[in-house]
Design a protein around this motif. Structure first.
Motif: not given
Lengths: 353, 353
Positions: A139, A154, A157-159, A164, A168, A172, A218, A222, A240, A243
């Motif tokens: 991650v 973030n 969210n997970v992505y 975001s 973030v 990534y 995604w 989320a 939270d 990710n």
């Protein structure tokens, strides 16, 4: 049709590797991030057949094939290996029927991350990886001003999502660049000169990660997680801090990394769309209950679950899993009854310089 | 001490293979019939260390090592592979501590029977197999006068016994000769010239298979099975039709097959005794309940169970298994409270001609 597009690319690149090595008597090929299932052996088989055919046309004996199937140590290699006796038997039968010359083929499993070296130097003639390289080695972390690292900020969210902060996306992107560059460096050391590599994985059409996305799965995951919070099944802070180690790069990002790293030349690079639905299986005849949307969602949920389950379990605990996937499946079904269940993939054909 | 005898033989032969290949930059070694457990990686590690040391003494860079771990597809490769991350990490730490040059080592699993080809031609520098080659490729069959085959007539036994007719011994011996010869032929094709092979497996001291045996475990298993019949848990016919695909050859039988097959020269051949007890683990200090006999039997029963369970299950059904092993364990304990828990093994060091 789309699967056959990648299949043809793999077969052609494998044959080009065979020619580049001037028709060797032994050839080593590797499937990186192979996962489990009959597809794994099918892909290997198609490549071996293409090489057998090419050697026949060149009036050469087909080479003995060493096939390495790689995935993380947690992959279910037992299940994969249990398919081998039947695979070898089928090959035998088919060869006898078609009166073809036998291509001896030896399969082995290689447990390990493809972000480190997996094979001895200059030992591979052909490498392929399908549907794996969108998974990152970890991650992403945010870099603080003092150089130290901190978890992503973030929330919910997970992505990368519309809510975001820009940091973030930056984190990534940076993780992808680091991972992909390492992948190319390792393979560069392992692949012989003139050897080829064919990669396909998820990508995005726009350079803007917040442009309408090809894959909304995604966002829905989320949402499903936030719903678990509403139901009191997990805490907001847990969501939270979760990710995904996943990234769909743009074509430019991919190209840039390949150029900077420098081990491989690009022979072909293309974006293409694939349907989450399993095209190889048609609707059963006379099944009036057949619902293509539900089937597509099921395929999607199954595919995600295989990879996601252990991550989610270790973060949220086992108790939440059934309920979460039930909800996720519902959201996917709802969403893909309105939108096409398509995702963008990138295909790259490389040659080792 | 006895384990270290085989260990030294493996290390020396591996180093001889390294020298024979004139200090190659890559070396491929294979453990055939590796099974599961930390011993597997320990053995590989000892060989790699010996080669690293030899290359250091010769002022050469240590070669990159490709390690193949082979067993039947039903072996628990998942468990074996789960030990790898820790194994790689430990190696890393140890190297940093000792300031030694890194020997890159790449491990992969090869599912398949070692009675067929497993590797590409002339690809192995060193092969070893420990405690596996007494397992035959199948239960021997009797040859009838018209050339057809029939099940063994071996009433109440599971292996050659005092109450077996001579045809049973003949059938077992024939199956061993066929299997061992095939093993040598396959390895002969896979091992490079000058490459070495070290095998250890169970053997017998006398040419007469009915002389007092080194290993009475199968007599006790047969007894345990007959007891299950008495208890009404299985039928007599089922016991009569069950025979083990296992054979402990004499040294002469082994030598003859190697000479006839012709691919390998014998550099060393020896019989040695090993204790079923696990010598590597000492009695826990201050444990007044420690019972060496019980421990020995437990090791023995556990070792047999790992290999026997699936065979027994498929012949007798699952229901009998717990009761059967309980009884077998009792008989072993009773027997080895009177006799030494020793078995004869053979060690052979080969060189590919």
């Amino acid at each position: 049709m789309i699967a056959s597009f990648a299949k043809t690319a793999r077969q052609e690149a494998a044959v080009d590797s065979f020619r580049a090595a001037i028709c060797p008597t032994k050839m080593t090929i590797a499937d990186l991030g192979c996962s489990v299932g009959p597809n794994v052996l099918q892909m290997a088989s198609e490549i071996i057949e293409a090489i057998a055919q090419a050697s026949h046309q060149l009036n050469r004996r087909p080479p003995e094939m060493q096939v390495f199937l790689n995935d993380l140590p947690g992959n279910d290699f037992n299940t994969l290996f249990s398919l081998l006796p039947e695979f070898y038997e089928l090959r035998e039968t088919k060869l006898q029927e078609t009166d073809q010359e036998q291509v001896p083929c030896f399969i082995s499993g290689v447990p390990g991350s493809f972000y480190v070296r997996l094979f001895v130097s200059k030992s591979l003639h052909f490498v392929y990886s399908s549907n794996s390289l969108h998974w990152l080695s970890q991650v992403p972390q945010m870099q603080l001003q003092d150089g130290s690292e901190a978890p992503l900020n973030n929330k919910g969210n997970v992505y990368i999502s519309h809510t975001s902060p820009p940091s973030v996306f930056e984190a990534y992107k940076k993780q992808f660049k680091r991972d992909f560059s390492l992948f190319l460096k390792c393979r560069g050391e392992e692949v012989v000169e003139g050897g080829h590599m064919v990669l396909t994985f998820m990508a995005r059409r726009s350079s803007d990660p917040l442009a309408p996305m090809d894959f909304d799965g995604w966002e829905l995951l989320a949402k499903a997680l936030r719903d678990m919070v509403s139901l009191g099944l997990t805490e907001e802070e847990k969501v939270d801090s979760f990710n995904l180690p996943w990234y769909a790069p743009s074509m430019e990002e991919v190209k840039d990394e390949i150029t900077i790293q420098g081990s491989f030349a690009i022979k072909k690079i293309e974006l293409f769309d694939i349907n989450w639905d399993d095209n190889s299986q048609e609707a059963p005849r006379n099944d009036h209950n057949y619902n293509p949307v539900a089937k597509s969602t099921l395929t999607m949920a199954k595919a995600s679950r295989a990879v996601l389950e252990s991550m989610l379990k270790s973060h949220f605990g086992e108790a939440i899993i059934e309920k979460l996937f039930e909800r996720y499946c519902f959201l996917l079904e709802e969403y893909y009854s309105k939108y096409k269940a398509e995702v963008t993939n990138i295909l790259i054909v490389f040659e080792r310089k």
